[in-house]
Design a protein around this motif. Structure first.
Motif, PDB file in Angstrom:
ATOM      1  N   ALA A 126      58.582  21.510 -12.929  1.00 28.60           N
ATOM      2  CA  ALA A 126      58.463  22.847 -13.520  1.00 28.60           C
ATOM      3  C   ALA A 126      57.080  23.088 -14.117  1.00 28.60           C
ATOM      4  CB  ALA A 126      59.550  23.049 -14.575  1.00 28.60           C
ATOM      5  N   GLY A 127      56.482  22.070 -14.717  1.00 23.84           N
ATOM      6  CA  GLY A 127      55.160  22.228 -15.316  1.00 23.84           C
ATOM      7  C   GLY A 127      54.102  22.582 -14.290  1.00 23.84           C
ATOM      8  N   ALA A 128      54.123  21.878 -13.160  1.00 23.07           N
ATOM      9  CA  ALA A 128      53.149  22.159 -12.104  1.00 23.07           C
ATOM     10  C   ALA A 128      53.392  23.543 -11.504  1.00 23.07           C
ATOM     11  CB  ALA A 128      53.225  21.092 -11.010  1.00 23.07           C
ATOM     12  N   ILE A 129      54.634  23.886 -11.275  1.00 23.70           N
ATOM     13  CA  ILE A 129      54.940  25.200 -10.707  1.00 23.70           C
ATOM     14  C   ILE A 129      54.451  26.296 -11.642  1.00 23.70           C
ATOM     15  CG2 ILE A 129      56.814  26.764 -10.055  1.00 23.70           C
ATOM     16  CD1 ILE A 129      58.307  24.165  -9.062  1.00 23.70           C
ATOM     17  N   ALA A 130      54.693  26.149 -12.943  1.00 21.62           N
ATOM     18  CA  ALA A 130      54.228  27.142 -13.916  1.00 21.62           C
ATOM     19  C   ALA A 130      52.700  27.241 -13.902  1.00 21.62           C
ATOM     20  CB  ALA A 130      54.729  26.790 -15.312  1.00 21.62           C
ATOM     21  N   PHE A 131      52.008  26.093 -13.820  1.00 26.23           N
ATOM     22  CA  PHE A 131      50.545  26.083 -13.756  1.00 26.23           C
ATOM     23  C   PHE A 131      50.065  26.863 -12.539  1.00 26.23           C
ATOM     24  CE2 PHE A 131      46.770  24.182 -11.810  1.00 26.23           C
ATOM     25  CZ  PHE A 131      45.835  24.366 -12.811  1.00 26.23           C
ATOM     26  N   TYR A 132      50.609  26.554 -11.378  1.00 19.03           N
ATOM     27  CA  TYR A 132      50.146  27.211 -10.163  1.00 19.03           C
ATOM     28  C   TYR A 132      50.487  28.699 -10.157  1.00 19.03           C
ATOM     29  CZ  TYR A 132      49.010  22.605  -8.339  1.00 19.03           C
ATOM     30  OH  TYR A 132      48.456  21.372  -8.163  1.00 19.03           O
ATOM     31  N   ARG A 133      51.662  29.057 -10.627  1.00 15.81           N
ATOM     32  CA  ARG A 133      52.037  30.478 -10.694  1.00 15.81           C
ATOM     33  C   ARG A 133      51.090  31.230 -11.625  1.00 15.81           C
ATOM     34  NH1 ARG A 133      57.162  32.102  -8.624  1.00 15.81           N
ATOM     35  NH2 ARG A 133      56.215  34.125  -8.942  1.00 15.81           N
ATOM     36  N   ALA A 134      50.714  30.609 -12.755  1.00 12.70           N
ATOM     37  CA  ALA A 134      49.789  31.227 -13.707  1.00 12.70           C
ATOM     38  C   ALA A 134      48.393  31.421 -13.110  1.00 12.70           C
ATOM     39  CB  ALA A 134      49.701  30.396 -14.988  1.00 12.70           C
ATOM     40  N   HIS A 135      48.088  30.663 -12.059  1.00 10.57           N
ATOM     41  CA  HIS A 135      46.778  30.753 -11.421  1.00 10.57           C
ATOM     42  C   HIS A 135      46.829  31.454 -10.066  1.00 10.57           C
ATOM     43  CE1 HIS A 135      46.046  27.825 -14.596  1.00 10.57           C
ATOM     44  NE2 HIS A 135      44.843  28.363 -14.601  1.00 10.57           N
ATOM     45  N   GLY A 136      47.846  32.287  -9.873  1.00  6.70           N
ATOM     46  CA  GLY A 136      47.882  33.183  -8.728  1.00  6.70           C
ATOM     47  C   GLY A 136      48.596  32.703  -7.489  1.00  6.70           C
ATOM     48  N   GLY A 148      54.035  15.525   4.761  1.00  2.93           N
ATOM     49  CA  GLY A 148      54.207  14.998   6.119  1.00  2.93           C
ATOM     50  C   GLY A 148      54.456  13.507   6.110  1.00  2.93           C
ATOM     51  N   GLY A 149      55.707  13.109   6.215  1.00  2.87           N
ATOM     52  CA  GLY A 149      56.044  11.690   6.265  1.00  2.87           C
ATOM     53  C   GLY A 149      56.755  11.169   5.033  1.00  2.87           C
ATOM     54  N   SER A 150      56.880  11.987   3.987  1.00  8.22           N
ATOM     55  CA  SER A 150      57.502  11.492   2.750  1.00  8.22           C
ATOM     56  C   SER A 150      59.024  11.624   2.770  1.00  8.22           C
ATOM     57  CB  SER A 150      56.966  12.253   1.542  1.00  8.22           C
ATOM     58  OG  SER A 150      57.470  13.584   1.523  1.00  8.22           O
ATOM     59  N   GLY A 151      59.517  12.624   3.486  1.00  7.35           N
ATOM     60  CA  GLY A 151      60.946  12.920   3.447  1.00  7.35           C
ATOM     61  C   GLY A 151      61.375  13.589   2.154  1.00  7.35           C
ATOM     62  N   LEU A 152      60.398  13.974   1.321  1.00  7.68           N
ATOM     63  CA  LEU A 152      60.700  14.613   0.043  1.00  7.68           C
ATOM     64  C   LEU A 152      60.621  16.133   0.193  1.00  7.68           C
ATOM     65  CD1 LEU A 152      58.458  12.380  -2.245  1.00  7.68           C
ATOM     66  CD2 LEU A 152      60.918  12.152  -1.864  1.00  7.68           C
ATOM     67  N   PRO A 153      61.627  16.849  -0.291  1.00 11.05           N
ATOM     68  CA  PRO A 153      61.567  18.310  -0.213  1.00 11.05           C
ATOM     69  C   PRO A 153      60.540  18.869  -1.204  1.00 11.05           C
ATOM     70  CG  PRO A 153      63.505  17.637  -1.449  1.00 11.05           C
ATOM     71  CD  PRO A 153      62.853  16.375  -0.928  1.00 11.05           C
ATOM     72  N   ALA A 154      59.985  20.026  -0.877  1.00 12.53           N
ATOM     73  CA  ALA A 154      59.002  20.643  -1.756  1.00 12.53           C
ATOM     74  C   ALA A 154      58.932  22.146  -1.528  1.00 12.53           C
ATOM     75  CB  ALA A 154      57.615  20.029  -1.526  1.00 12.53           C
ATOM     76  N   LEU A 155      58.460  22.844  -2.545  1.00 15.26           N
ATOM     77  CA  LEU A 155      58.139  24.255  -2.419  1.00 15.26           C
ATOM     78  C   LEU A 155      56.738  24.373  -1.836  1.00 15.26           C
ATOM     79  CD1 LEU A 155      59.179  25.628  -5.938  1.00 15.26           C
ATOM     80  CD2 LEU A 155      60.445  25.846  -3.797  1.00 15.26           C
TER      81      LEU A 155
END
Length: 162
Positions: A126-136, A148-155
């Motif tokens: 949530a902290g990173a998402i808030a940072f990026y949203r605040a920066h456009g 690519g290759g992690s198998g981890l979901p992401a936004l």
């Protein structure tokens, strides 16, 4: 802290910053053992060294002369108008001091021909998402395989440049 291009002599400090930051951020999400496995792979000295010579990329650190407070790595995609921000991490003790913004600003300035900056971020960060949203940055979808290759979901978030 000032932002500069990373060099080979920075790699041990970059790795230490990434390992500590990843554990602080992701242990509660993935568990310490999984985070250790990921950082041993993604943030090995060899993996980091390969980024130093990657064409059409920028590898940056935030440095105060005594220690590194943050790092960022971005590279143009097959479409030079789209730059992928692969990494932007600020040491937990240095967060909320403008270091992330300084790194982000330098990444944007490093690719004057780009029309957009794209990144992938863990949905639970949530902290990173808030940072990026605040920066456009705006949501552009999801991926089931972060980096690519992690198998981890992401936004997937993207910011228009220029």
């Amino acid at each position: 802290m000032f932002v500069r291009t990373a060099s080979e002599r920075d790699l041990p400090a970059i790795r230490a910053l990434l390992v500590e930051t990843w554990h602080a951020t992701y242990d509660a999400i993935y568990g310490a053992e999984r985070v250790t496995a990921i950082t041993d792979d993604w943030h090995s000295i060899a993996s980091l060294k390969a980024r130093l010579s990657r064409p059409n990329s920028e590898f940056l650190v935030a440095d105060d002369g005594k220690r590194l407070g943050g790092m960022a790595f971005a590279a143009a995609t097959t479409d030079p108008k789209i730059v992928l921000l692969n990494q932007l991490y600020v040491h937990p003790s240095c967060q909320r001091q403008g270091i992330g913004k300084a790194l982000l600003d330098e990444v944007e300035a490093s690719f004057p021909e780009a029309s957009s900056l794209r990144l992938e971020v863990e949905e639970a960060n949530a902290g990173a998402i808030a940072f990026y949203r605040a920066h456009g940055f705006l949501p552009r979808g999801k991926t089931a395989d972060c980096g690519g290759g992690s198998g981890l979901p992401a936004l997937i978030l993207e910011k228009s440049l220029g």
